[in-house]
Structures are given as structure tokens and as C-alpha cells.
Write a protein that holds these residues in place. Structure first.
Motif: not given
Length: 213
Positions: A113-136
Motif C-alpha cells: 500500500l505504501q508503494g501504491m501510494g508512492t506512485s499513485g498519489i504522485n501528481p507528476k505520474g498523473l501528468l506523465f500519463y496525460v501529457a505523454l501517452i496521448p502522443q503515441f
């Protein structure tokens, strides 16, 4: 899917996963305290699975377009990283690798759960998915755009999981029998978590303080 775009995404995903950061820090620190590093890696990947689900559902773009909500998420992520980093710093003197360390199911669940929180609550991870993945994502491909986005998201999860596993294995091999090195790496991991948490906190508080002044 467009094979050229997919191969390009693999290169970018591997490069990002191989960049040391808070995920690396958590993987190494958790691996030093646990018999198995699998719960830590699985938790980190679980956070990115959550981002993938949000992306496919279209919620990630909505959240990214709401600065107020994203700001509160960032503050929560900053506070979480600070808490996790301080906890790591408090335990660095006793850090060591022991293959015989006893770990119960509750501890493994907490690590996950701590690991999931580390990556899941990180807004930079969210922005990575929003900004990068659509380009591909290709609108001309036979697969629907949401399905392409989901496949790319899961691909990143797989790449990240592989990289973090290698990092954990190499760390254990290098640090086994070297308590001094284990303590140094744990200390560095805690400092990285605290530093990133402070940066995220500063990104939100400094503009607010500037307006108030």
C-alpha cells in the motif's frame, strides 16, 4: 497499433523507468527492510495501474484540467512523501540486508500500500500519463483510442516493474554483507523522498505566499 509509435514509446518508457527517483528510492529502502522486495515493486506498479485506469476512463485529463483539485493532490502527495522519507531517515542506522528477516502478511500489505501510494498519489505520474501517452496514440489505428491508451499504460507498468525488480536485485547483491553501504543507501533514499516532497510542497505554497505578500 502503429508499430513505430509503440517502439518509440517503449524507448521512452524504458528511459523514464531507468531514471533514478522516488520509485527507485522506495524500492531499495523497502528491499532492505523486508525479506522480499516484491510487495514494494507490486505496489509501485499498482499505482501506475491506477493511473492507467484513470487515463482510459478519461478522468486523468479532467483532473489535469482542474488546477484546484490537482493542487490538493499535489499537497497530499508532498505530505505523503515527507512522511515516508522521514520514516526512512529514522531507520537508516539500523538498515541492513538479511535474507532471514521475518515478515508477516500485515507488513507485506503495508509495504504494498505504501508503494501504491508512492506512485499513485504522485501528481507528476498523473501528468506523465496525460501529457505523454496521448502522443503515441494513433487515431488511424484499428484499435480504439481508449484501448491503445490502456495498452500503452500497461506497457509502462510492465517496463517499470522489470526495471524496479532489476534495481532491487542488484541492490541486494551489492549491499549484502555491507551494512555501511546499506545504511548509506537508506539514508540517501530518505533524503530523496524528503527532497521531492519538499519540492512538490514548494511548488504549491510559493505561488500562494507570493500572492499574499
Amino acid at each position: 497499433m502503429n508499430p513505430q509509435l509503440f517502439l518509440a514509446f517503449l524507448v521512452v518508457a524504458a528511459a523514464l523507468a531507468c531514471t533514478p527517483g522516488v520509485d527507485w528510492a522506495y524500492t531499495i529502502a523497502a528491499g532492505l527492510r523486508q525479506r522480499s522486495f516484491v510487495p514494494a515493486v507490486a505496489g509501485l506498479c499498482g499505482g501506475y495501474v491506477l493511473h492507467t485506469v484513470l487515463l482510459v476512463a478519461g478522468l486523468a485529463a479532467v483532473l489535469a484540467g482542474m488546477p484546484g483539485v490537482l493542487g490538493w493532490i499535489t499537497l497530499a502527495g508532498a505530505g505523503y512523501l515527507l512522511w515516508l522519507g522521514v520514516g526512512t531517515l529514522r531507520s537508516w542506522r539500523g538498515a541492513t540486508f538479511s535474507a532471514d528477516a521475518a515478515v508477516g502478511p500485515v507488513t507485506q500489505l503495508r509495504t504494498f500500500l505504501q508503494g501504491m501510494g508512492t506512485s499513485g498519489i504522485n501528481p507528476k505520474g498523473l501528468l506523465f500519463y496525460v501529457a505523454l501517452i496521448p502522443q503515441f496514440v494513433s487515431a488511424d489505428a484499428s484499435l480504439p483510442v481508449p484501448l491503445q491508451s490502456g495498452l500503452l499504460g500497461i506497457t509502462f507498468v510492465a517496463v517499470a516493474g522489470l526495471v524496479y525488480t532489476v534495481v532491487a536485485l542488484l541492490s541486494r547483491r551489492l549491499l549484502q554483507g555491507r551494512p555501511g553501504a546499506a545504511q548509506a543507501v537508506t539514508l540517501a533514499s530518505g533524503i530523496i523522498m524528503v527532497a521531492l516532497g519538499a519540492v512538490l510542497l514548494g511548488e504549491q505554497l510559493l505561488p500562494f505566499l507570493a500572492i499574499r505578500s
